[in-house]
Motif scaffolding. Structure first.
Motif, PDB file in Angstrom:
ATOM      1  N   ALA A  16      83.053  20.867  70.176  1.00 62.99           N
ATOM      2  CA  ALA A  16      84.209  21.099  69.313  1.00 62.99           C
ATOM      3  C   ALA A  16      84.204  20.181  68.085  1.00 62.99           C
ATOM      4  CB  ALA A  16      85.502  20.905  70.107  1.00 62.99           C
ATOM      5  N   LYS A  17      83.671  18.970  68.230  1.00 60.97           N
ATOM      6  CA  LYS A  17      83.629  18.015  67.128  1.00 60.97           C
ATOM      7  C   LYS A  17      82.264  17.967  66.447  1.00 60.97           C
ATOM      8  CE  LYS A  17      86.978  14.875  69.216  1.00 60.97           C
ATOM      9  NZ  LYS A  17      87.171  13.514  69.737  1.00 60.97           N
ATOM     10  N   ASN A  18      81.341  18.840  66.856  1.00 61.33           N
ATOM     11  CA  ASN A  18      79.965  18.847  66.342  1.00 61.33           C
ATOM     12  C   ASN A  18      79.335  17.459  66.523  1.00 61.33           C
ATOM     13  OD1 ASN A  18      77.647  19.906  65.203  1.00 61.33           O
ATOM     14  ND2 ASN A  18      78.270  19.378  63.129  1.00 61.33           N
ATOM     15  N   MET A  19      79.558  16.860  67.688  1.00 61.14           N
ATOM     16  CA  MET A  19      79.064  15.520  67.979  1.00 61.14           C
ATOM     17  C   MET A  19      77.905  15.600  68.967  1.00 61.14           C
ATOM     18  SD  MET A  19      80.949  12.343  69.898  1.00 61.14           S
ATOM     19  CE  MET A  19      82.414  12.504  68.926  1.00 61.14           C
ATOM     20  N   ALA A  20      76.804  14.974  68.611  1.00 59.96           N
ATOM     21  CA  ALA A  20      75.643  14.888  69.497  1.00 59.96           C
ATOM     22  C   ALA A  20      74.962  13.556  69.208  1.00 59.96           C
ATOM     23  CB  ALA A  20      74.695  16.047  69.250  1.00 59.96           C
ATOM     24  N   ARG A  21      75.341  12.534  69.961  1.00 58.16           N
ATOM     25  CA  ARG A  21      74.854  11.178  69.701  1.00 58.16           C
ATOM     26  C   ARG A  21      74.060  10.656  70.895  1.00 58.16           C
ATOM     27  NH1 ARG A  21      80.567   8.678  67.606  1.00 58.16           N
ATOM     28  NH2 ARG A  21      80.737   9.982  65.747  1.00 58.16           N
ATOM     29  N   TYR A  22      73.165   9.712  70.597  1.00 58.38           N
ATOM     30  CA  TYR A  22      72.435   9.027  71.660  1.00 58.38           C
ATOM     31  C   TYR A  22      72.529   7.525  71.453  1.00 58.38           C
ATOM     32  CZ  TYR A  22      68.612   7.937  68.457  1.00 58.38           C
ATOM     33  OH  TYR A  22      67.870   7.447  67.416  1.00 58.38           O
ATOM     34  N   GLY A  42      72.030   6.934  67.214  1.00 59.99           N
ATOM     35  CA  GLY A  42      72.146   7.892  66.121  1.00 59.99           C
ATOM     36  C   GLY A  42      72.418   9.290  66.637  1.00 59.99           C
ATOM     37  N   ARG A  43      72.242  10.251  65.760  1.00 59.69           N
ATOM     38  CA  ARG A  43      72.428  11.652  66.110  1.00 59.69           C
ATOM     39  C   ARG A  43      71.194  12.145  66.859  1.00 59.69           C
ATOM     40  NH1 ARG A  43      75.889  15.601  65.106  1.00 59.69           N
ATOM     41  NH2 ARG A  43      75.128  17.735  64.897  1.00 59.69           N
ATOM     42  N   ILE A  44      71.401  12.923  67.909  1.00 61.58           N
ATOM     43  CA  ILE A  44      70.288  13.457  68.691  1.00 61.58           C
ATOM     44  C   ILE A  44      69.401  14.292  67.772  1.00 61.58           C
ATOM     45  CG2 ILE A  44      69.655  14.998  70.589  1.00 61.58           C
ATOM     46  CD1 ILE A  44      72.276  14.123  71.954  1.00 61.58           C
ATOM     47  N   GLY A  45      68.108  14.008  67.811  1.00 56.89           N
ATOM     48  CA  GLY A  45      67.149  14.716  66.972  1.00 56.89           C
ATOM     49  C   GLY A  45      66.846  14.004  65.667  1.00 56.89           C
ATOM     50  N   ALA A  46      67.586  12.946  65.355  1.00 56.72           N
ATOM     51  CA  ALA A  46      67.365  12.189  64.120  1.00 56.72           C
ATOM     52  C   ALA A  46      66.757  10.825  64.465  1.00 56.72           C
ATOM     53  CB  ALA A  46      68.673  12.002  63.367  1.00 56.72           C
ATOM     54  N   LYS A  47      66.223  10.154  63.457  1.00 55.24           N
ATOM     55  CA  LYS A  47      65.598   8.853  63.667  1.00 55.24           C
ATOM     56  C   LYS A  47      66.610   7.806  64.115  1.00 55.24           C
ATOM     57  CE  LYS A  47      62.912   5.304  61.365  1.00 55.24           C
ATOM     58  NZ  LYS A  47      62.435   4.790  60.097  1.00 55.24           N
ATOM     59  N   GLY A  48      67.761   7.760  63.503  1.00 49.47           N
ATOM     60  CA  GLY A  48      68.801   6.811  63.882  1.00 49.47           C
ATOM     61  C   GLY A  48      68.564   5.419  63.353  1.00 49.47           C
ATOM     62  N   GLN A  49      69.234   4.457  63.959  1.00 53.04           N
ATOM     63  CA  GLN A  49      69.173   3.062  63.539  1.00 53.04           C
ATOM     64  C   GLN A  49      68.650   2.202  64.677  1.00 53.04           C
ATOM     65  OE1 GLN A  49      72.740   1.603  61.601  1.00 53.04           O
ATOM     66  NE2 GLN A  49      73.437   3.700  61.308  1.00 53.04           N
ATOM     67  N   THR A  50      68.149   1.027  64.322  1.00 50.66           N
ATOM     68  CA  THR A  50      67.606   0.087  65.314  1.00 50.66           C
ATOM     69  C   THR A  50      68.134  -1.311  65.033  1.00 50.66           C
ATOM     70  OG1 THR A  50      65.576   1.382  65.468  1.00 50.66           O
ATOM     71  CG2 THR A  50      65.482  -0.870  66.280  1.00 50.66           C
ATOM     72  N   MET A  51      68.407  -2.048  66.100  1.00 45.20           N
ATOM     73  CA  MET A  51      68.804  -3.443  65.987  1.00 45.20           C
ATOM     74  C   MET A  51      68.100  -4.218  67.098  1.00 45.20           C
ATOM     75  SD  MET A  51      72.583  -5.204  66.106  1.00 45.20           S
ATOM     76  CE  MET A  51      73.092  -4.477  64.556  1.00 45.20           C
TER      77      MET A  51
END
Length: 85
Positions: A16-22, A42-51
């Protein structure tokens, strides 16, 4: 040397919120003998961020790992559902 492996991968989805996070975490040693907590999100399927957090003792890394795990569970992150074949 790390006493036991610490690896986590959780997801949060809401159509419903178009949310797909990992969110992924692991505790690993670096080349200099320090203990590191690696975090990726980040978003599932995207590179995302690293710390990367550096610690002198494994206990400090485990404490942060567990604190972050509790926070993510409260926000609705859950292990990925497997599809039966």
């Amino acid at each position: 040397m790390i006493a036991q492996p610490y690896h986590l991968y959780v997801e949060r989805t809401d159509v419903a919120k178009n949310m797909a996070r990992y969110y992924a975490m692991s505790i690993e040693p670096n080349l200099f003998g320090d203990v590191c907590l690696l975090r990726k999100w980040g978003r599932i399927g995207a590179k995302g961020q690293t710390m990367i957090h550096h610690f002198g003792r494994e206990e400090e890394a485990v404490k942060l790992f567990l604190d972050l795990l509790r926070q993510k569970r409260k926000r609705g992150y859950r292990p990925r559902a497997t599809v039966a074949s």
